[in-house]
Design a protein around this motif. Structure first.
Motif, PDB file in Angstrom:
ATOM      1  N   MET A  53      36.722  23.607  47.571  1.00  9.27           N
ATOM      2  CA  MET A  53      37.373  23.951  46.305  1.00  9.27           C
ATOM      3  C   MET A  53      38.853  23.558  46.388  1.00  9.27           C
ATOM      4  O   MET A  53      39.440  23.576  47.462  1.00  9.27           O
ATOM      5  N   PRO A  54      39.450  23.224  45.245  1.00 10.12           N
ATOM      6  CA  PRO A  54      40.896  22.993  45.255  1.00 10.12           C
ATOM      7  C   PRO A  54      41.648  24.315  45.420  1.00 10.12           C
ATOM      8  O   PRO A  54      41.034  25.368  45.577  1.00 10.12           O
ATOM      9  N   VAL A  55      42.952  24.262  45.352  1.00  2.60           N
ATOM     10  CA  VAL A  55      43.788  25.456  45.485  1.00  2.60           C
ATOM     11  C   VAL A  55      43.484  26.413  44.327  1.00  2.60           C
ATOM     12  O   VAL A  55      43.311  26.003  43.187  1.00  2.60           O
ATOM     13  N   ILE A  56      43.410  27.698  44.658  1.00  2.00           N
ATOM     14  CA  ILE A  56      43.158  28.732  43.664  1.00  2.00           C
ATOM     15  C   ILE A  56      44.361  29.676  43.648  1.00  2.00           C
ATOM     16  O   ILE A  56      44.793  30.164  44.690  1.00  2.00           O
ATOM     17  N   TYR A  57      44.904  29.892  42.461  1.00  2.00           N
ATOM     18  CA  TYR A  57      46.038  30.797  42.288  1.00  2.00           C
ATOM     19  C   TYR A  57      45.488  32.171  41.911  1.00  2.00           C
ATOM     20  O   TYR A  57      44.717  32.308  40.968  1.00  2.00           O
ATOM     21  N   ILE A  58      45.889  33.199  42.658  1.00  2.00           N
ATOM     22  CA  ILE A  58      45.426  34.564  42.419  1.00  2.00           C
ATOM     23  C   ILE A  58      46.628  35.453  42.136  1.00  2.00           C
ATOM     24  O   ILE A  58      47.607  35.432  42.876  1.00  2.00           O
ATOM     25  N   THR A  59      46.534  36.190  41.062  1.00  2.00           N
ATOM     26  CA  THR A  59      47.560  37.165  40.718  1.00  2.00           C
ATOM     27  C   THR A  59      46.885  38.348  40.036  1.00  2.00           C
ATOM     28  O   THR A  59      45.658  38.435  40.031  1.00  2.00           O
ATOM     29  N   ALA A  60      47.670  39.225  39.470  1.00  2.00           N
ATOM     30  CA  ALA A  60      47.122  40.384  38.776  1.00  2.00           C
ATOM     31  C   ALA A  60      47.680  40.426  37.362  1.00  2.00           C
ATOM     32  O   ALA A  60      48.754  39.904  37.087  1.00  2.00           O
ATOM     33  N   MET A  61      46.924  41.022  36.479  1.00  2.00           N
ATOM     34  CA  MET A  61      47.385  41.265  35.114  1.00  2.00           C
ATOM     35  C   MET A  61      46.639  42.471  34.572  1.00  2.00           C
ATOM     36  O   MET A  61      45.651  42.909  35.171  1.00  2.00           O
ATOM     37  N   THR A  62      47.110  42.980  33.470  1.00  2.00           N
ATOM     38  CA  THR A  62      46.437  44.142  32.891  1.00  2.00           C
ATOM     39  C   THR A  62      45.094  43.707  32.325  1.00  2.00           C
ATOM     40  O   THR A  62      44.919  42.563  31.911  1.00  2.00           O
ATOM     41  N   ALA A  63      44.152  44.621  32.286  1.00  2.00           N
ATOM     42  CA  ALA A  63      42.806  44.316  31.789  1.00  2.00           C
ATOM     43  C   ALA A  63      42.853  43.856  30.330  1.00  2.00           C
ATOM     44  O   ALA A  63      42.113  42.960  29.929  1.00  2.00           O
ATOM     45  N   LYS A  64      43.737  44.443  29.556  1.00  2.00           N
ATOM     46  CA  LYS A  64      43.874  44.072  28.147  1.00  2.00           C
ATOM     47  C   LYS A  64      44.359  42.623  28.013  1.00  2.00           C
ATOM     48  O   LYS A  64      43.826  41.851  27.220  1.00  2.00           O
ATOM     49  N   SER A  65      45.353  42.239  28.797  1.00  2.00           N
ATOM     50  CA  SER A  65      45.882  40.866  28.764  1.00  2.00           C
ATOM     51  C   SER A  65      44.829  39.870  29.227  1.00  2.00           C
ATOM     52  O   SER A  65      44.719  38.779  28.674  1.00  2.00           O
ATOM     53  N   LEU A  66      44.050  40.236  30.247  1.00  2.00           N
ATOM     54  CA  LEU A  66      43.015  39.345  30.753  1.00  2.00           C
ATOM     55  C   LEU A  66      41.942  39.111  29.702  1.00  2.00           C
ATOM     56  O   LEU A  66      41.480  37.984  29.524  1.00  2.00           O
ATOM     57  N   LYS A  67      41.547  40.141  28.996  1.00  2.00           N
ATOM     58  CA  LYS A  67      40.521  39.999  27.972  1.00  2.00           C
ATOM     59  C   LYS A  67      40.985  39.048  26.871  1.00  2.00           C
ATOM     60  O   LYS A  67      40.216  38.210  26.402  1.00  2.00           O
ATOM     61  N   GLU A  68      42.245  39.145  26.464  1.00  2.00           N
ATOM     62  CA  GLU A  68      42.798  38.251  25.453  1.00  2.00           C
ATOM     63  C   GLU A  68      42.854  36.815  25.964  1.00  2.00           C
ATOM     64  O   GLU A  68      42.546  35.877  25.236  1.00  2.00           O
ATOM     65  N   ALA A  69      43.230  36.637  27.224  1.00  2.00           N
ATOM     66  CA  ALA A  69      43.331  35.298  27.811  1.00  2.00           C
ATOM     67  C   ALA A  69      41.956  34.655  27.972  1.00  2.00           C
ATOM     68  O   ALA A  69      41.817  33.437  27.835  1.00  2.00           O
ATOM     69  N   GLN A  70      40.931  35.438  28.265  1.00  4.89           N
ATOM     70  CA  GLN A  70      39.586  34.903  28.467  1.00  4.89           C
ATOM     71  C   GLN A  70      39.036  34.263  27.205  1.00  4.89           C
ATOM     72  O   GLN A  70      38.341  33.260  27.272  1.00  4.89           O
TER      73      GLN A  70
END
Length: 139
Positions: free
Chosen positions: A70-87
């Motif tokens: 796999m190529p490089v994977i960037y891992i961070t954290a965000m709020t569940a609400k922000s993640l749902k909107e981004a998805q």
């Protein structure tokens, strides 16, 4: 926990924070700078499929290839609400495939590290039937 502490002024609660991953289109040699928060990881292998770097999505594996890097994977954290909107915008109408990341090729809950959301054009069940996952060691 580290990212939650950095967002103390934004009043992030640890129980509202989820892991956010992004597969980059670069190899580890091309990484030039480190983000302020989160980590870039490399050295994972994908089983049951391959990652199309140009398209940035899951693709059918090459014949007779059990695992692909796999190529490089960037891992961070965000709020569940922000993640749902981004998805909704990032993964399209089918939604992402939630792939397990294992420490060893033996797939059980004892060696499960975390789950990663991968972009796909096909229905996520297509990849589940193929047993797609990521592993840290191939032997």
């Amino acid at each position: 926990q580290e990212v939650t502490r950095q967002h103390k002024k934004d009043q992030w609660a640890l129980d509202e924070v989820v892991t956010h991953t992004e597969v980059l289109k670069i190899d580890k040699e091309s990484v030039r700078h480190q983000e302020e928060e989160g980590q870039n990881i490399h050295g994972l292998f994908i089983e049951g499929a391959k990652w199309g770097k140009q398209e940035g999505k899951l693709d059918e594996s090459d014949p007779k290839k059990l695992s692909m890097p796999m190529p490089v994977i960037y891992i961070t954290a965000m709020t569940a609400k922000s993640l749902k909107e981004a998805q909704q915008t990032a993964f399209g109408p089918q939604g992402p495939y939630s792939a397990a990341v294992y420490k060893y090729p033996q797939r059980n809950d004892r060696y499960l590290i975390f789950r990663i959301l991968l972009k796909t054009v096909e229905n996520p069940h297509h990849w589940r039937l193929r047993g797609v996952c990521l592993v840290a060691q191939v032997e």
